[in-house]
Design a protein around this motif. Structure first.
Motif, short mmCIF file in Angstrom:
data_model
loop_
_atom_site.label_atom_id
_atom_site.label_comp_id
_atom_site.label_asym_id
_atom_site.label_seq_id
_atom_site.Cartn_x
_atom_site.Cartn_y
_atom_site.Cartn_z
N TYR A 86 44.67 42.77 33.69
CA TYR A 86 43.87 43.99 33.66
C TYR A 86 44.52 45.07 34.53
O TYR A 86 45.18 44.77 35.51
CB TYR A 86 42.46 43.74 34.21
N VAL A 87 44.25 46.32 34.17
CA VAL A 87 44.68 47.46 34.97
C VAL A 87 43.42 48.25 35.32
O VAL A 87 43.02 49.16 34.60
CB VAL A 87 45.71 48.33 34.20
N PRO A 88 42.75 47.87 36.42
CA PRO A 88 41.47 48.51 36.76
C PRO A 88 41.65 49.93 37.28
O PRO A 88 42.74 50.35 37.65
CB PRO A 88 40.91 47.59 37.85
N ASP A 89 40.54 50.63 37.31
CA ASP A 89 40.56 52.00 37.82
C ASP A 89 40.82 52.02 39.32
O ASP A 89 41.54 52.89 39.80
CB ASP A 89 39.26 52.71 37.45
N LEU A 90 40.24 51.08 40.05
CA LEU A 90 40.51 50.93 41.48
C LEU A 90 40.52 49.44 41.83
O LEU A 90 39.71 48.68 41.29
CB LEU A 90 39.44 51.61 42.35
N ALA A 91 41.40 49.07 42.73
CA ALA A 91 41.42 47.71 43.25
C ALA A 91 41.67 47.79 44.75
O ALA A 91 42.60 48.46 45.18
CB ALA A 91 42.51 46.88 42.58
N VAL A 92 40.83 47.13 45.52
CA VAL A 92 41.02 47.05 46.97
C VAL A 92 41.67 45.70 47.25
O VAL A 92 41.08 44.65 46.97
CB VAL A 92 39.68 47.17 47.72
N VAL A 93 42.90 45.75 47.77
CA VAL A 93 43.69 44.54 47.96
C VAL A 93 44.30 44.55 49.36
O VAL A 93 44.94 45.52 49.75
CB VAL A 93 44.82 44.44 46.91
N PRO A 94 44.12 43.47 50.12
CA PRO A 94 44.81 43.35 51.41
C PRO A 94 46.32 43.31 51.20
O PRO A 94 46.80 42.83 50.16
CB PRO A 94 44.31 42.02 51.97
N GLU A 95 47.05 43.79 52.17
CA GLU A 95 48.51 43.84 52.09
C GLU A 95 49.11 42.48 51.74
O GLU A 95 50.02 42.39 50.93
CB GLU A 95 49.06 44.34 53.43
N ARG A 96 48.57 41.42 52.32
CA ARG A 96 49.11 40.08 52.05
C ARG A 96 49.00 39.72 50.57
O ARG A 96 49.80 38.98 50.04
CB ARG A 96 48.44 39.03 52.92
N GLY A 97 48.00 40.24 49.88
CA GLY A 97 47.81 39.97 48.46
C GLY A 97 48.80 40.69 47.56
O GLY A 97 48.97 40.33 46.40
N MET A 98 49.47 41.70 48.11
CA MET A 98 50.44 42.48 47.34
C MET A 98 51.80 41.79 47.27
O MET A 98 52.67 42.23 46.55
CB MET A 98 50.59 43.88 47.94
N LYS A 99 51.95 40.73 48.01
CA LYS A 99 53.24 40.04 48.06
C LYS A 99 53.20 38.82 47.16
O LYS A 99 53.17 37.69 47.61
CB LYS A 99 53.57 39.65 49.50
N GLY A 100 53.18 39.07 45.86
CA GLY A 100 53.07 37.98 44.89
C GLY A 100 54.41 37.53 44.34
O GLY A 100 55.48 37.90 44.85
N GLU A 101 54.34 36.76 43.30
CA GLU A 101 55.52 36.19 42.67
C GLU A 101 56.23 37.19 41.77
O GLU A 101 57.40 37.00 41.44
CB GLU A 101 55.12 34.98 41.82
N ASP A 102 55.56 38.23 41.34
CA ASP A 102 56.11 39.14 40.36
C ASP A 102 56.02 40.57 40.87
O ASP A 102 55.04 40.94 41.51
CB ASP A 102 55.34 39.00 39.04
N GLU A 103 56.98 41.38 40.56
CA GLU A 103 56.98 42.77 41.02
C GLU A 103 56.10 43.68 40.15
O GLU A 103 55.86 44.82 40.51
CB GLU A 103 58.40 43.32 41.07
N TYR A 104 55.62 43.17 39.02
CA TYR A 104 54.86 44.00 38.09
C TYR A 104 53.35 43.84 38.23
O TYR A 104 52.60 44.67 37.74
CB TYR A 104 55.25 43.67 36.64
N TYR A 105 52.89 42.76 38.83
CA TYR A 105 51.45 42.52 38.94
C TYR A 105 51.18 41.65 40.15
O TYR A 105 52.08 41.05 40.73
CB TYR A 105 50.91 41.84 37.68
N VAL A 106 49.90 41.59 40.53
CA VAL A 106 49.45 40.68 41.59
C VAL A 106 48.34 39.81 41.01
O VAL A 106 47.69 40.20 40.03
CB VAL A 106 48.96 41.43 42.86
N PRO A 107 48.10 38.65 41.58
CA PRO A 107 46.99 37.82 41.10
C PRO A 107 45.65 38.54 41.28
O PRO A 107 45.41 39.14 42.33
CB PRO A 107 47.05 36.57 41.97
N ALA A 108 44.80 38.50 40.29
CA ALA A 108 43.51 39.18 40.38
C ALA A 108 42.71 38.69 41.58
O ALA A 108 42.01 39.48 42.23
CB ALA A 108 42.71 38.98 39.10
N GLY A 109 42.83 37.41 41.91
CA GLY A 109 42.09 36.85 43.04
C GLY A 109 42.48 37.43 44.39
O GLY A 109 41.77 37.22 45.37
N ALA A 110 43.56 38.20 44.46
CA ALA A 110 43.96 38.84 45.71
C ALA A 110 43.07 40.03 46.04
O ALA A 110 43.00 40.47 47.19
CB ALA A 110 45.42 39.29 45.64
N ALA A 111 42.37 40.57 45.04
CA ALA A 111 41.52 41.75 45.25
C ALA A 111 40.21 41.37 45.93
O ALA A 111 39.64 40.32 45.67
CB ALA A 111 41.22 42.43 43.91
#
Length: 191
Positions: A86-111
């Motif tokens: 999904y590409v939501p209108d807004l997502a609040v994500v801690p910095e640690r959640g932005m460091k995922g396996e892929d450069e194109y997306y983060v796991p939804a559960g990080a939000a």
């Protein structure tokens, strides 16, 4: 994954194949590409209505989130177990959640919070598909700003995800305050 000349890919899974297609989909300017119910989809962004909702909400959220959290527009959130992205209108994500396996997306559960603003093109998926996907991913709070709700414009806060479903925590009409619980502890009003 092996790519062959032409239109054939050999992937380890259906999810990898969907991601391969999603990453290569060239959408027109002003459109977003998502994976919904196992299909790569293209939908237009709303021109004026979304920013009028997003901007004030984003400013208010910045007042209460920790410095190590960010508020992102158009951040791709993946739910591989559901074959959705999904590409939501807004997502609040801690910095640690932005460091995922892929450069194109983060796991939804990080939000910590996801906000969707309905439009004619997205209302059905915002209300059902995405609500179920965010709940299944364990996103603690989902705020749906539904300008097209059958009983009139409404803001609904979903939370307490369990078994792939949310519980409605609050629902108000446009212009009425809605209290976001901890960690936000913030009253917001839309419309």
């Amino acid at each position: 994954m092996d790519e062959f000349e032409g239109d054939y890919t050999l992937t380890a899974s259906a999810w990898d194949e969907l991601l391969w297609v999603w990453k290569r989909t060239d959408a027109p300017k002003g459109c977003k590409v998502e994976i919904l119910q196992g299909l790569v989809t293209v939908a237009p962004y709303s021109a004026v209505a979304h920013p009028l909702v997003q901007a004030p909400l984003q400013r208010r959220l910045h007042e209460v989130i920790p410095a190590s959290w960010g508020i992102y527009q158009r951040l791709a959130l993946a739910c591989p177990a559901r074959s959705e992205l999904y590409v939501p209108d807004l997502a609040v994500v801690p910095e640690r959640g932005m460091k995922g396996e892929d450069e194109y997306y983060v796991p939804a559960g990080a939000a910590e919070l996801v906000v969707e603003v309905t439009s004619a093109a997205t209302a059905h998926h915002d209300r059902s598909t995405k609500a179920a996907g965010y709940a299944a991913a364990g996103v603690p709070l989902y705020l749906l700003v539904d300008q097209l709700a059958p009983d009139g414009p409404a803001v609904t806060l979903y939370g307490t995800p369990l078994g792939g479903a949310y519980r409605v925590l609050a629902s108000v009409g446009f212009g009425s305050p809605l209290e976001l619980p901890a960690p936000f502890r913030l009253a917001v009003s839309v419309g």
